[in-house]
Scaffold this motif. Sequence first.
Motif, PDB file in Angstrom:
ATOM      1  N   ASP A 517       0.065 -17.310  -7.811  1.00  0.00           N
ATOM      2  CA  ASP A 517       0.424 -16.293  -8.812  1.00  0.00           C
ATOM      3  C   ASP A 517       1.490 -16.775  -9.778  1.00  0.00           C
ATOM      4  N   ALA A 518       2.448 -17.572  -9.280  1.00  0.00           N
ATOM      5  CA  ALA A 518       3.667 -17.764 -10.062  1.00  0.00           C
ATOM      6  C   ALA A 518       3.875 -19.168 -10.612  1.00  0.00           C
ATOM      7  N   SER A 519       2.993 -20.107 -10.300  1.00  0.00           N
ATOM      8  CA  SER A 519       3.221 -21.467 -10.820  1.00  0.00           C
ATOM      9  C   SER A 519       2.978 -21.510 -12.317  1.00  0.00           C
ATOM     10  N   LEU A 520       3.638 -22.458 -12.927  1.00  0.00           N
ATOM     11  CA  LEU A 520       3.578 -22.582 -14.385  1.00  0.00           C
ATOM     12  C   LEU A 520       2.210 -23.059 -14.870  1.00  0.00           C
ATOM     13  N   CYS A 521       1.651 -24.019 -14.164  1.00  0.00           N
ATOM     14  CA  CYS A 521       0.370 -24.548 -14.634  1.00  0.00           C
ATOM     15  C   CYS A 521      -0.640 -24.549 -13.491  1.00  0.00           C
ATOM     16  N   ALA A 522      -1.850 -24.973 -13.836  1.00  0.00           N
ATOM     17  CA  ALA A 522      -2.948 -24.915 -12.861  1.00  0.00           C
ATOM     18  C   ALA A 522      -2.745 -25.881 -11.701  1.00  0.00           C
ATOM     19  N   LEU A 523      -1.848 -26.870 -11.842  1.00  0.00           N
ATOM     20  CA  LEU A 523      -1.603 -27.755 -10.696  1.00  0.00           C
ATOM     21  C   LEU A 523      -1.096 -26.917  -9.524  1.00  0.00           C
ATOM     22  N   GLY A 524      -0.025 -26.152  -9.771  1.00  0.00           N
ATOM     23  CA  GLY A 524       0.547 -25.317  -8.712  1.00  0.00           C
ATOM     24  C   GLY A 524      -0.363 -24.156  -8.348  1.00  0.00           C
ATOM     25  N   ARG A 525      -1.016 -23.594  -9.371  1.00  0.00           N
ATOM     26  CA  ARG A 525      -1.838 -22.400  -9.109  1.00  0.00           C
ATOM     27  C   ARG A 525      -3.040 -22.722  -8.219  1.00  0.00           C
ATOM     28  N   THR A 526      -3.547 -23.930  -8.359  1.00  0.00           N
ATOM     29  CA  THR A 526      -4.743 -24.262  -7.575  1.00  0.00           C
ATOM     30  C   THR A 526      -4.417 -25.141  -6.364  1.00  0.00           C
ATOM     31  N   ALA A 527      -3.181 -25.584  -6.251  1.00  0.00           N
ATOM     32  CA  ALA A 527      -2.824 -26.493  -5.149  1.00  0.00           C
ATOM     33  C   ALA A 527      -3.136 -25.919  -3.756  1.00  0.00           C
ATOM     34  N   PRO A 528      -3.023 -24.602  -3.548  1.00  0.00           N
ATOM     35  CA  PRO A 528      -3.353 -24.100  -2.206  1.00  0.00           C
ATOM     36  C   PRO A 528      -4.851 -24.166  -1.866  1.00  0.00           C
ATOM     37  N   ASN A 529      -5.707 -24.434  -2.851  1.00  0.00           N
ATOM     38  CA  ASN A 529      -7.163 -24.415  -2.595  1.00  0.00           C
ATOM     39  C   ASN A 529      -7.614 -25.236  -1.394  1.00  0.00           C
ATOM     40  N   PRO A 530      -7.145 -26.482  -1.242  1.00  0.00           N
ATOM     41  CA  PRO A 530      -7.619 -27.252  -0.079  1.00  0.00           C
ATOM     42  C   PRO A 530      -7.293 -26.536   1.232  1.00  0.00           C
ATOM     43  N   PHE A 531      -6.101 -25.904   1.280  1.00  0.00           N
ATOM     44  CA  PHE A 531      -5.755 -25.153   2.495  1.00  0.00           C
ATOM     45  C   PHE A 531      -6.637 -23.917   2.616  1.00  0.00           C
ATOM     46  N   LEU A 532      -6.715 -23.147   1.522  1.00  0.00           N
ATOM     47  CA  LEU A 532      -7.439 -21.873   1.604  1.00  0.00           C
ATOM     48  C   LEU A 532      -8.916 -22.080   1.938  1.00  0.00           C
ATOM     49  N   SER A 533      -9.524 -23.095   1.333  1.00  0.00           N
ATOM     50  CA  SER A 533     -10.963 -23.278   1.594  1.00  0.00           C
ATOM     51  C   SER A 533     -11.211 -23.808   3.008  1.00  0.00           C
ATOM     52  N   THR A 534     -10.334 -24.675   3.493  1.00  0.00           N
ATOM     53  CA  THR A 534     -10.548 -25.167   4.860  1.00  0.00           C
ATOM     54  C   THR A 534     -10.259 -24.052   5.867  1.00  0.00           C
ATOM     55  N   LEU A 535      -9.292 -23.193   5.525  1.00  0.00           N
ATOM     56  CA  LEU A 535      -9.014 -22.066   6.434  1.00  0.00           C
ATOM     57  C   LEU A 535     -10.214 -21.111   6.450  1.00  0.00           C
ATOM     58  N   ARG A 536     -10.794 -20.907   5.259  1.00  0.00           N
ATOM     59  CA  ARG A 536     -11.923 -19.975   5.152  1.00  0.00           C
ATOM     60  C   ARG A 536     -13.105 -20.425   6.008  1.00  0.00           C
ATOM     61  N   TYR A 537     -13.384 -21.717   5.999  1.00  0.00           N
ATOM     62  CA  TYR A 537     -14.591 -22.188   6.686  1.00  0.00           C
ATOM     63  C   TYR A 537     -14.319 -22.856   8.035  1.00  0.00           C
ATOM     64  N   PHE A 538     -13.088 -23.256   8.262  1.00  0.00           N
ATOM     65  CA  PHE A 538     -12.794 -24.013   9.499  1.00  0.00           C
ATOM     66  C   PHE A 538     -11.554 -23.452  10.192  1.00  0.00           C
ATOM     67  N   ARG A 539     -11.442 -22.146  10.240  1.00  0.00           N
ATOM     68  CA  ARG A 539     -10.264 -21.513  10.840  1.00  0.00           C
ATOM     69  C   ARG A 539     -10.100 -21.943  12.304  1.00  0.00           C
ATOM     70  N   ASP A 540     -11.226 -22.106  12.985  1.00  0.00           N
ATOM     71  CA  ASP A 540     -11.162 -22.490  14.408  1.00  0.00           C
ATOM     72  C   ASP A 540     -10.414 -23.818  14.593  1.00  0.00           C
ATOM     73  N   GLU A 541     -10.509 -24.709  13.589  1.00  0.00           N
ATOM     74  CA  GLU A 541      -9.799 -25.993  13.717  1.00  0.00           C
ATOM     75  C   GLU A 541      -8.289 -25.798  13.615  1.00  0.00           C
ATOM     76  N   TYR A 542      -7.881 -24.885  12.730  1.00  0.00           N
ATOM     77  CA  TYR A 542      -6.441 -24.583  12.630  1.00  0.00           C
ATOM     78  C   TYR A 542      -5.946 -24.020  13.960  1.00  0.00           C
ATOM     79  N   GLU A 543      -6.748 -23.086  14.506  1.00  0.00           N
ATOM     80  CA  GLU A 543      -6.316 -22.437  15.752  1.00  0.00           C
ATOM     81  C   GLU A 543      -6.267 -23.429  16.912  1.00  0.00           C
ATOM     82  N   ALA A 544      -7.240 -24.342  16.947  1.00  0.00           N
ATOM     83  CA  ALA A 544      -7.249 -25.345  18.026  1.00  0.00           C
ATOM     84  C   ALA A 544      -5.992 -26.224  17.943  1.00  0.00           C
ATOM     85  N   HIS A 545      -5.618 -26.589  16.712  1.00  0.00           N
ATOM     86  CA  HIS A 545      -4.419 -27.433  16.548  1.00  0.00           C
ATOM     87  C   HIS A 545      -3.159 -26.683  16.983  1.00  0.00           C
ATOM     88  N   ILE A 546      -3.096 -25.404  16.563  1.00  0.00           N
ATOM     89  CA  ILE A 546      -1.856 -24.652  16.813  1.00  0.00           C
ATOM     90  C   ILE A 546      -1.779 -24.186  18.268  1.00  0.00           C
TER      91      ILE A 546
END
Length: 642
Positions: A517-546
């Motif tokens: 929401d608050a980053s100045l340019c699209a670098l910051g605005r889209t930087a969470p994408n790799p996390f968000l998309s992997t969480l969306r499709y591979f949440r079980d992997e995050y949970e297994a790690h944690i």
Amino acid sequence: MSRINSLAELEEFRKGILSKRDPNKPCITLCSGSACHASGSEEVAAIIEEELEKQGLSSSVDFRKTGCHGFCERGPIIVIHPEEICYLQIEPKDVPEIISQTIKEKKVIERLLYTDPGANEKIIHESEIPFYKYQERLVFGSNGNIDPKRIDDYLAIGGYSALAKVLFRMTSEEVLSEVKKSNLRGRGGGGFPAGSKWEGSRNALGEIKYVIVNADEGDPGAYMDRALLEGNPHSVLEGLTIGAYVIGSHEGYIYVRQEYPLAVENVNIAIKQAQEYGLLGKNILGSGFDFTVKVHQGAGAFVCGESTALMTALEGRAGEPRPKYVRSNVVGLWGRPSVLNNVETWANVPLIINNGADWFAQLGTENSKGTKIFSLVGKITNTGLVEVPMGMTLRDIIYKIGGGIPGGKRFKAVQTGGPSGGCIPEELLDLEVGFDELTKAGSMMGSGGMIVMDEDTCMVDVARYFLDFLTDESCGKCVPCREGMRQMLKILTNITHGKGKEDDIELLEELSETAGDASLCALGRTAPNPFLSTLRYFRDEYEAHIKEKRCPALSCKELIAYHIDPKKCQACMICLKKCPAEAIAGGKNRIHVIDQEKCTKCGTCFEVCPPRFGAVQKISGEPVPAPIPEEARTIIRESKQK
Ligand SMILES: Cc1cc2nc3c(=O)[nH]c(=O)nc-3n(C[C@H](O)[C@H](O)[C@H](O)COP(=O)(O)O)c2cc1C
């Protein structure tokens, strides 16, 4: 070289070039882009020239060093015309035979042909190789046919006819309306309609306006813009000049990273030759239209690919983005209206003008027209640059063109859109590629990076990797990006190191929202994408790690261990000898044991243990079995028992 002063002279000139070319004369083309150079094409080129001379064929055979042919996995590539015989992975020692057998005797050399792995058949013609067969190479196709250092090659394939058409047969309104009708969307990131951007600049007040080529190309693994600039620079210059004509600009820039020396060299040669022919500079083709182009070498910062940062860098200041409440097509470079488009976007323009908007718009999906060049890399059999019609499915790109996943491994995900893109899982392999389709799936088109991942890839680590890149490349001007990315990286690193905490996912989601929401340019605005998309499709992997401190892909070093199964170990000493950390104890007839304290988890033992034994095992989320006692380690061989 003589200057061309009118449309009629251009056509006469083109006829002159074609009349000197015999389509039946043998012509050897050799890929000579940066990737080809890395695989030895310069040495091959030198031997071809030497051998043609030696065998007395210098005047009866043409030899052309072209741009990248795309099939980089198998370079250097030679195609012999007019038969279109394609030889792959050529070495200097193959050349004398190619000249004496194929050129002189018209005999095909079987061992240099592509072998279709399915049918186990040899394929002679380049266009029939599956890697090429399913592509639609409109923008990229000429790369393999022309020598980028010779403007006549571009003119011979109809080059600059779109510019001539625009200057002599169309008003700038008509050109704009054609580009708008084609619905050409920017190939560099956001997919913004080129026509609307041009219109904004055209309507903006001011005498001085600029057009700019974005050849910064900072995405890891992406090199389609480099290949286009290296292999067909005139197509980009022609598109740029047409754009300048539409908005009323007389000055253009090519912003190219300095790590692309061949692209810089070829585009400078192209500019010089176009100027000498009267296709750039004052009074282009006698039309009264003036336009000059300068090349600016960027220092290679990823953020400088962002439109406002790029313009700031062009002005000679530190490349940092600015807020975009005023668009740069209205207030851009030095405060003037400036149209910035990606290399591939510009290269599409001459095609649209020559063939018409309707022709262009018939290709692709409802909202994504034409083709897109992708750099297909990662865990894929056929690495290279591919151009496909928009709307082709990911499955077709990866399996029909890319040849699938090597080593019998399973496909896991494909990352599109560059570092701030997203990972698309197996269940979405039938997704049609298009700007909106990819965004809906949580990824994006970006500039065309496509990284294929197999079952051995840890998706949490992938998110960490891209975040690491983006944290490094953040310019630091705004807090949400500078600090937010740093915190996200810290948490993700902890998770991959087995130090994840129960509420880490929620915290990462919160930080993603703020950065988005608050980053100045699209670098910051889209930087969470790799996390968000992997969480969306591979949440079980995050949970297994944690929760279980387990890496399901057996990839995160801190969460895995190597162990030798005493029942399977044959005491062959291979792993023991190869272990760089000298962490394996054992001997002839002595079962081997890994010292967990010394083991660096490099995986060498796992790789070298013969598959028929399969004794070295990789484990995660479970304790390493205790080593068997010293006295039980001797293997009593059957032969000795008898
Ligand atoms: C961090 C960042 C890096 C970018 N890098 C590039 C780049 O290397 N090449 C590019 O064409 N566009 C890049 N873009 C997109 C540009 O800001 C801009 O949208 C694009 O050049 C416009 O051209 P197009 O409409 O033809 O795509 C980047 C954007 C961001 C936020």
